[in-house]
Design a protein around this motif. Sequence first.
Motif, PDB file in Angstrom:
ATOM      1  N   GLU A  13       0.825  -1.208   0.000  1.00  0.00           N
ATOM      2  CA  GLU A  13       0.000   0.000   0.000  1.00  0.00           C
ATOM      3  C   GLU A  13       0.854   1.250   0.000  1.00  0.00           C
ATOM      4  N   SER A  14       1.949   1.199   0.715  1.00  0.00           N
ATOM      5  CA  SER A  14       2.860   2.343   0.752  1.00  0.00           C
ATOM      6  C   SER A  14       3.472   2.588  -0.629  1.00  0.00           C
ATOM      7  N   ILE A  15       3.903   1.524  -1.278  1.00  0.00           N
ATOM      8  CA  ILE A  15       4.483   1.656  -2.624  1.00  0.00           C
ATOM      9  C   ILE A  15       3.430   2.153  -3.605  1.00  0.00           C
ATOM     10  N   PHE A  16       2.226   1.607  -3.513  1.00  0.00           N
ATOM     11  CA  PHE A  16       1.143   2.039  -4.395  1.00  0.00           C
ATOM     12  C   PHE A  16       0.819   3.510  -4.185  1.00  0.00           C
ATOM     13  N   SER A  17       0.759   3.920  -2.928  1.00  0.00           N
ATOM     14  CA  SER A  17       0.465   5.315  -2.621  1.00  0.00           C
ATOM     15  C   SER A  17       1.536   6.239  -3.187  1.00  0.00           C
ATOM     16  N   LYS A  18       2.781   5.838  -3.051  1.00  0.00           N
ATOM     17  CA  LYS A  18       3.887   6.649  -3.588  1.00  0.00           C
ATOM     18  C   LYS A  18       3.804   6.728  -5.109  1.00  0.00           C
ATOM     19  N   THR A  19       3.518   5.608  -5.739  1.00  0.00           N
ATOM     20  CA  THR A  19       3.405   5.579  -7.198  1.00  0.00           C
ATOM     21  C   THR A  19       2.239   6.446  -7.662  1.00  0.00           C
ATOM     22  N   ARG A  20       1.105   6.363  -6.952  1.00  0.00           N
ATOM     23  CA  ARG A  20      -0.062   7.167  -7.313  1.00  0.00           C
ATOM     24  C   ARG A  20       0.248   8.654  -7.156  1.00  0.00           C
ATOM     25  N   THR A  21       0.948   9.021  -6.094  1.00  0.00           N
ATOM     26  CA  THR A  21       1.314  10.413  -5.865  1.00  0.00           C
ATOM     27  C   THR A  21       2.234  10.923  -6.977  1.00  0.00           C
ATOM     28  N   GLN A  22       3.195  10.097  -7.366  1.00  0.00           N
ATOM     29  CA  GLN A  22       4.101  10.484  -8.448  1.00  0.00           C
ATOM     30  C   GLN A  22       3.335  10.645  -9.754  1.00  0.00           C
ATOM     31  N   SER A  23       2.413   9.739 -10.009  1.00  0.00           N
ATOM     32  CA  SER A  23       1.609   9.811 -11.229  1.00  0.00           C
ATOM     33  C   SER A  23       0.766  11.084 -11.254  1.00  0.00           C
ATOM     34  N   MET A  24       0.168  11.422 -10.124  1.00  0.00           N
ATOM     35  CA  MET A  24      -0.640  12.640 -10.050  1.00  0.00           C
ATOM     36  C   MET A  24       0.232  13.877 -10.251  1.00  0.00           C
ATOM     37  N   SER A  25       1.431  13.851  -9.704  1.00  0.00           N
ATOM     38  CA  SER A  25       2.352  14.979  -9.875  1.00  0.00           C
ATOM     39  C   SER A  25       2.747  15.132 -11.337  1.00  0.00           C
ATOM     40  N   LEU A  26       3.032  14.022 -11.993  1.00  0.00           N
ATOM     41  CA  LEU A  26       3.398  14.077 -13.412  1.00  0.00           C
ATOM     42  C   LEU A  26       2.230  14.573 -14.256  1.00  0.00           C
ATOM     43  N   ASP A  27       1.018  14.145 -13.917  1.00  0.00           N
ATOM     44  CA  ASP A  27      -0.158  14.626 -14.642  1.00  0.00           C
ATOM     45  C   ASP A  27      -0.318  16.135 -14.481  1.00  0.00           C
ATOM     46  N   ARG A  28      -0.107  16.625 -13.267  1.00  0.00           N
ATOM     47  CA  ARG A  28      -0.223  18.064 -13.015  1.00  0.00           C
ATOM     48  C   ARG A  28       0.848  18.829 -13.795  1.00  0.00           C
ATOM     49  N   ILE A  29       2.074  18.306 -13.785  1.00  0.00           N
ATOM     50  CA  ILE A  29       3.169  18.952 -14.515  1.00  0.00           C
ATOM     51  C   ILE A  29       2.864  18.976 -16.006  1.00  0.00           C
ATOM     52  N   ASN A  30       2.372  17.867 -16.544  1.00  0.00           N
ATOM     53  CA  ASN A  30       2.038  17.814 -17.966  1.00  0.00           C
ATOM     54  C   ASN A  30       0.913  18.783 -18.303  1.00  0.00           C
ATOM     55  N   SER A  31      -0.068  18.897 -17.429  1.00  0.00           N
ATOM     56  CA  SER A  31      -1.172  19.833 -17.662  1.00  0.00           C
ATOM     57  C   SER A  31      -0.670  21.274 -17.672  1.00  0.00           C
ATOM     58  N   GLU A  32       0.195  21.593 -16.738  1.00  0.00           N
ATOM     59  CA  GLU A  32       0.748  22.950 -16.692  1.00  0.00           C
ATOM     60  C   GLU A  32       1.586  23.232 -17.935  1.00  0.00           C
ATOM     61  N   ARG A  33       2.372  22.247 -18.356  1.00  0.00           N
ATOM     62  CA  ARG A  33       3.205  22.430 -19.546  1.00  0.00           C
ATOM     63  C   ARG A  33       2.324  22.630 -20.776  1.00  0.00           C
ATOM     64  N   ASP A  34       1.234  21.861 -20.879  1.00  0.00           N
ATOM     65  CA  ASP A  34       0.326  22.010 -22.006  1.00  0.00           C
ATOM     66  C   ASP A  34      -0.341  23.387 -21.997  1.00  0.00           C
ATOM     67  N   ALA A  35      -0.707  23.861 -20.823  1.00  0.00           N
ATOM     68  CA  ALA A  35      -1.340  25.182 -20.715  1.00  0.00           C
ATOM     69  C   ALA A  35      -0.374  26.281 -21.151  1.00  0.00           C
ATOM     70  N   VAL A  36       0.877  26.167 -20.734  1.00  0.00           N
ATOM     71  CA  VAL A  36       1.879  27.153 -21.122  1.00  0.00           C
ATOM     72  C   VAL A  36       2.099  27.105 -22.634  1.00  0.00           C
ATOM     73  N   SER A  37       2.151  25.913 -23.178  1.00  0.00           N
ATOM     74  CA  SER A  37       2.347  25.756 -24.615  1.00  0.00           C
ATOM     75  C   SER A  37       1.175  26.358 -25.399  1.00  0.00           C
ATOM     76  N   GLN A  38      -0.041  26.096 -24.954  1.00  0.00           N
ATOM     77  CA  GLN A  38      -1.211  26.659 -25.628  1.00  0.00           C
ATOM     78  C   GLN A  38      -1.236  28.179 -25.530  1.00  0.00           C
ATOM     79  N   ALA A  39      -0.850  28.718 -24.396  1.00  0.00           N
ATOM     80  CA  ALA A  39      -0.804  30.172 -24.232  1.00  0.00           C
ATOM     81  C   ALA A  39       0.236  30.773 -25.169  1.00  0.00           C
ATOM     82  N   ARG A  40       1.397  30.114 -25.288  1.00  0.00           N
ATOM     83  CA  ARG A  40       2.448  30.594 -26.179  1.00  0.00           C
ATOM     84  C   ARG A  40       1.977  30.561 -27.627  1.00  0.00           C
ATOM     85  N   GLU A  41       1.307  29.486 -28.022  1.00  0.00           N
ATOM     86  CA  GLU A  41       0.801  29.374 -29.392  1.00  0.00           C
ATOM     87  C   GLU A  41      -0.247  30.440 -29.684  1.00  0.00           C
TER      88      GLU A  41
END
Length: 73
Positions: A13-41
Motif C-alpha cells: 500500500e505504501s508503494i502504491f500510494s507513492k506511485t499514485r502520488t508520483q503519477s498525479m504529480s506528473l499529470d499536473r506537470i504535464n497539464s501545466e506544460r500544455d497550458a503554457v504551450s497553448q498560451a504561447r501558441e
Amino acid sequence: MTATSKRPRDLAESIFSKTRTQSMSLDRINSERDAVSQAREAKTARLRELRLEKEADDMAAALAASPKRAGKR
C-alpha cells in the motif's frame, strides 16, 4: 500470523500510494506544460495576425504613395 501478513500489505500500500502520488504529480506537470504551450501558441498567432495586418497597411500606404510619385515625374 496477522503481523507477518499485514506487513507485506502495508508495504504494498505504501508503494502504491507513492506511485499514485508520483503519477498525479506528473499529470499536473504535464497539464501545466500544455497550458503554457497553448498560451504561447495563442500569443504567437495573435502577434502574427498583428504583424500581417501592419504589413498589409504598410503595403497599402506604399501603393497609395507610389502613383503620386510616378505622376510627378
